[in-house]
Design an enzyme around this catalytic site. Structure first.
Site, short mmCIF file in Angstrom:
data_model
loop_
_atom_site.label_atom_id
_atom_site.label_comp_id
_atom_site.label_asym_id
_atom_site.label_seq_id
_atom_site.Cartn_x
_atom_site.Cartn_y
_atom_site.Cartn_z
N GLY A 129 -23.03 -15.92 -69.03
CA GLY A 129 -21.75 -16.32 -68.87
C GLY A 129 -20.64 -15.29 -69.21
N LEU A 133 -12.44 -14.20 -73.57
CA LEU A 133 -12.46 -13.66 -74.91
C LEU A 133 -13.95 -13.14 -75.14
CD1 LEU A 133 -10.96 -16.77 -76.77
CD2 LEU A 133 -9.94 -14.80 -75.76
N GLN A 135 -18.44 -12.94 -73.74
CA GLN A 135 -19.56 -13.16 -72.70
C GLN A 135 -20.69 -13.49 -73.84
OE1 GLN A 135 -19.81 -9.63 -70.70
NE2 GLN A 135 -21.69 -9.05 -71.60
N LYS A 150 -23.16 -15.02 -78.60
CA LYS A 150 -21.74 -14.94 -77.95
C LYS A 150 -21.12 -13.82 -78.61
CE LYS A 150 -17.64 -17.65 -77.51
NZ LYS A 150 -17.31 -19.04 -77.98
N ASP A 285 -11.41 -29.47 -76.81
CA ASP A 285 -11.53 -28.96 -75.42
C ASP A 285 -12.67 -29.46 -74.73
OD1 ASP A 285 -10.69 -27.40 -73.13
OD2 ASP A 285 -11.55 -25.66 -73.95
#
Length: 561
Positions: A129, A133, A135, A150, A285
């Site tokens: 993904g 900010l 990947q 990440k 979130d």
């Protein structure tokens, strides 16, 4: 008055103004005179086209990380945007072109201090993904554990800082020069965005959030949080356990039929109520893209960069507000909401109370067209802006979390009823809060304070009684000293009178200078010269008196009896 522009931010000013004009906030541009910002003449016809809500999300995606996050924040601002825009922004996709493997390797080797092949024997060069900010890449540790890595996007921090500077300059101008700016306080909104973004850019902070959230949810067996691999985590690289599963949004109808959606929805909703109302620390979130259904039919929460904290008083008021909403007690909900914020000078209390009560009543009576708890909280925020009432940033985060949570639980179970869960959990939550307040540490602290109070009380009472018995009790009142005020007024009157006399003396002497006399001093008529000398001497004396003898009254010593 025009906006003071910084040359390096001209492009961003143009982008911001174009968005304001295109999406219905041209009143801001007209009032603040932002139309003077230079732009491309060829785009004039484009910005006049009536836009669709989906276009805003698309335009924000093209502008980069800061504006994508701004769009996600705006998706909770029901006080600012109409519902079609809120819905479009809530589905804003944070997916952009990935950056190169060479950059990934350079960042990982710089952050971890070793080559990527040394840290991860297996590392998938294709990102799983790619967001604004960071990947994510699949990898495997030397001990065989499957992980995801990440990696923060190169230069994203610097770009965000520049974008926020441009946004905040425009926002501060709008707040100062327009009524809508004073009502909605865009600078405060951007301050919250800056704080949230800087936290998201610190992956060490996100690793701490994963640990804390896992501890908070350990009693919920169907909810899991990936654990961070601390030895392979830095502020720009986050390595965490890989949890196989699919995003809620990617589940097929057949897969949804295979799971117990009601049970999972109830447990997830109870978990978030615990986070908000007991722990005071919650995932802000939980949109469907951050919630996975694992291969063993559990719920996995990922991407904990955006979290929020609440104080005890706010938690108590929030619990009471949710209960009032779920039970249809509108007037009480309005009173509680007013305790959670701050009224502005133009606050209309009666209108606020009436509209909140009416909203809650509609929610209580609705059956087919149901208004969810998240929607009610969001609409309370809109009412507060209309009636000049300021709600704290935590309220916006709660609205965002509840709205996203509603979408998740209704995807899993369309017939889920959150109000029933709120009422059922109220007693348990209150009991947990009471239990938390009587922990050993709190009991010992309270006991020490009571002990100190009991020890000092007799001596203090005796001291007061002795003072009363000996007629020595005095009460200090900080009032105006009339004598000082009168003396000051008299001094002012005397000096005004003296000034008038000196002015008359100088004017009279100047007129007499034209009269020729035999009496002269230094070749000038004698009498007016004497008058001039007297006026000069009196003026010098007055100046000396002001400079050296006007002393402010000394304040009494605080310890003086």
């Amino acid at each position: 008055m025009a906006l003071s522009l910084k040359t390096e931010n001209l492009k961003r000013y143009k982008d911001i103004v174009a968005l304001l004009v295109k999406y219905g906030r041209s009143d801001l541009v007209k009032q603040a005179r932002l139309h003077s910002v230079p732009g491309d003449a060829g785009k004039t016809s484009v910005i006049r086209i009536q836009p669709k809500a989906e276009e805003l999300a698309h335009d924000l995606e093209k502008l980069g990380a800061t504006f994508i996050k701004l769009g996600q924040l705006l998706s909770t601002r029901g006080d600012l945007l109409p519902e079609p825009y809120l819905d479009a922004l809530s589905r804003l996709q944070d997916q952009i072109e990935p950056f190169s493997l060479a950059q990934v390797e350079q960042i990982i080797s710089t952050e971890l201090g070793v080559r990527i092949s040394k840290a991860f024997p297996e590392f998938d060069p294709e990102p799983a993904g790619s967001a604004s900010l960071a990947q994510v890449h699949r990898a495997r540790l030397r001990d065989g554990r499957a992980v995801v890595v990440k990696v923060q996007r190169p230069g994203v921090r610097e770009q965000i800082v520049e974008d926020l500077e441009a946004l905040e300059e425009v926002a501060s101008f709008i707040d100062a020069h327009t009524e809508v700016g004073k009502r909605y306080e865009f600078v405060n909104m951007l301050t919250d965005l800056r704080r949230s973004l800087l936290r998201e850019l610190d992956f060490k902070q996100e690793a701490d959030n994963l640990i804390r959230m896992s501890e908070s949810l350990r009693d919920f067996e169907n909810i899991i949080v990936p654990g961070p691999i601390e030895d392979f985590t830095t502020p720009r690289v986050l390595t965490m356990e890989f949890i196989p599963g699919k995003k809620i949004t990617a589940l097929s109808p057949l897969r949804l039929l295979e799971i117990d959606g009601i049970r999972l929805s109830e447990e997830l909703f109870r978990a978030y109520l615990k986070q908000m109302l007991v722990d005071g620390f919650f995932h802000a979130d939980p949109h469907p893209g951050n919630v996975l259904l694992t291969d063993d039919d559990r719920i996995a929460l990922i991407d904990l960069g955006m979290v929020s904290n609440m104080g005890t008083t706010f938690q108590e008021n929030l619990l009471r507000l949710l209960l009032a909403i779920s039970e249809g007690r509108g007037d009480e909900a309005a009173e509680i909401a007013m305790k959670m914020g701050t009224p502005k000078p133009s606050f209309d209390r009666e209108d606020f109370t009436h509209r909140v009560a009416d909203l809650v009543a509609q929610h209580a009576d609705s059956t087919i067209d149901r208004i969810d708890a998240g929607q009610v909280v969001l609409r309370i925020e809109r009412i507060s802006a209309d009636t000049w009432f300021r709600l704290p940033p935590e309220f916006t985060m709660i609205a965002k979390a509840l709205m996203n949570l509603d979408r998740v639980v209704y995807t899993l179970a369309p017939d889920f009823n959150p109000n029933e869960i709120i009422r059922e959990e109220a007693t348990n939550l209150l009991a947990k809060r009471i239990g938390k307040s009587i922990e050993l540490g709190n009991i010992l602290s309270t006991a020490i304070e009571v002990k100190e109070f009991a020890e000092r009380l007799p001596a203090r009472v005796n001291k007061i009684l002795d003072a009363v018995g000996n007629n020595e009790l005095k009460i200090g009142v900080d009032a105006i000293d009339e004598k000082i005020v009168l003396d000051g007024l008299q001094k002012v009157a005397n000096r005004i009178t003296l000034g008038l006399v000196l002015a008359a003396l100088i004017v009279r002497a100047a007129l007499m200078m034209r009269v020729e006399t035999s009496f002269k001093i230094l070749g000038y008529p004698g009498l007016p010269t004497i008058f001039f000398m007297l006026a000069a001497a009196a003026g010098v004396i007055l100046i000396i008196n002001i400079a050296f003898y006007d002393v402010k009254p000394k304040k009494k010593d605080d310890d003086e009896d």
